[in-house]
Design a protein around this motif. Structure first.
Motif, mmCIF file in Angstrom:
data_model
loop_
_atom_site.group_PDB
_atom_site.id
_atom_site.type_symbol
_atom_site.label_atom_id
_atom_site.label_comp_id
_atom_site.label_asym_id
_atom_site.label_seq_id
_atom_site.Cartn_x
_atom_site.Cartn_y
_atom_site.Cartn_z
ATOM 1 N N LEU A 104 0.818 -1.206 0.000
ATOM 2 C CA LEU A 104 0.000 0.000 0.000
ATOM 3 C C LEU A 104 0.857 1.263 0.000
ATOM 4 C CD1 LEU A 104 -2.786 1.281 0.066
ATOM 5 C CD2 LEU A 104 -2.707 1.134 2.556
ATOM 6 N N GLU A 105 1.902 1.294 0.819
ATOM 7 C CA GLU A 105 2.805 2.453 0.849
ATOM 8 C C GLU A 105 3.461 2.662 -0.513
ATOM 9 O OE1 GLU A 105 4.970 3.081 5.022
ATOM 10 O OE2 GLU A 105 5.111 1.025 4.277
ATOM 11 N N TRP A 106 3.930 1.560 -1.119
ATOM 12 C CA TRP A 106 4.590 1.650 -2.423
ATOM 13 C C TRP A 106 3.620 2.152 -3.487
ATOM 14 C CZ3 TRP A 106 9.068 2.166 -4.618
ATOM 15 C CH2 TRP A 106 9.214 1.917 -5.977
ATOM 16 N N GLU A 107 2.406 1.589 -3.516
ATOM 17 C CA GLU A 107 1.417 1.993 -4.519
ATOM 18 C C GLU A 107 1.012 3.453 -4.353
ATOM 19 O OE1 GLU A 107 -1.720 -0.884 -4.156
ATOM 20 O OE2 GLU A 107 -0.403 -2.519 -4.789
ATOM 21 N N THR A 108 0.873 3.911 -3.122
ATOM 22 C CA THR A 108 0.549 5.314 -2.866
ATOM 23 C C THR A 108 1.670 6.221 -3.359
ATOM 24 O OG1 THR A 108 -0.727 4.657 -0.927
ATOM 25 C CG2 THR A 108 -0.073 6.968 -1.056
ATOM 26 N N PHE A 109 2.904 5.827 -3.102
ATOM 27 C CA PHE A 109 4.075 6.579 -3.552
ATOM 28 C C PHE A 109 4.127 6.647 -5.084
ATOM 29 C CE2 PHE A 109 8.696 6.407 -4.631
ATOM 30 C CZ PHE A 109 9.035 7.690 -4.214
ATOM 31 N N ASP A 111 1.638 6.190 -7.229
ATOM 32 C CA ASP A 111 0.509 6.984 -7.727
ATOM 33 C C ASP A 111 0.796 8.486 -7.619
ATOM 34 O OD1 ASP A 111 -0.915 4.723 -8.387
ATOM 35 O OD2 ASP A 111 -2.156 4.748 -6.576
ATOM 36 N N ALA A 112 1.397 8.900 -6.518
ATOM 37 C CA ALA A 112 1.739 10.322 -6.343
ATOM 38 C C ALA A 112 2.748 10.763 -7.406
ATOM 39 C CB ALA A 112 2.294 10.561 -4.945
#
Length: 119
Positions: A104-109, A111-112
């Motif tokens: 989740l942290e990686w995907e959020t990063f 996406d940003a």
């Protein structure tokens, strides 16, 4: 009349300069890494951690692959099995650092960063 025209030209120039100097930087974080990214004609990156501040040279390179991101000399690689994310700066003195983050942290990063790049 010419004095007024030159005054208006100076004012117009001043407003253009103010508009160009507006902050259009975007900040993206992953754990203790904070990236400030700016794009004019080239990409500009500033990396901040608790111990360092690195300012990258302007670059036209901004590559995004599922497990690798590269902006100029800065490269971020994620190893899916271990969830380890390795940051490497390929310069004369070099820098390498790593953190562990979940999906989740990686995907959020990512996406940003896609929003910053305009994808």
């Amino acid at each position: 009349m010419s004095e007024r025209k030159s005054y208006l030209q100076l004012m117009g120039e001043g407003f253009r300069m103010l508009k160009q100097s507006k902050q259009t930087d975007t900040t993206v974080s992953l754990r203790n890494w904070t990236f400030t990214i700016h794009h004019d004609h080239e990409w500009y990156v500033v990396l901040r951690t608790s111990r360092i501040k690195w300012i990258g040279l302007p670059s036209t390179t901004f590559l995004m692959r599922p497990d690798t991101i590269q902006i100029g000399d800065l490269k971020i690689t994620r190893h899916e099995e271990s969830n380890e994310v390795r940051l490497t700066i390929d310069e004369e003195w070099g820098l390498e650092n790593k953190v562990v983050c979940d999906n989740l942290e990686w995907e959020t990063f990512v996406d940003a960063l896609k929003r910053v790049k305009g994808e």
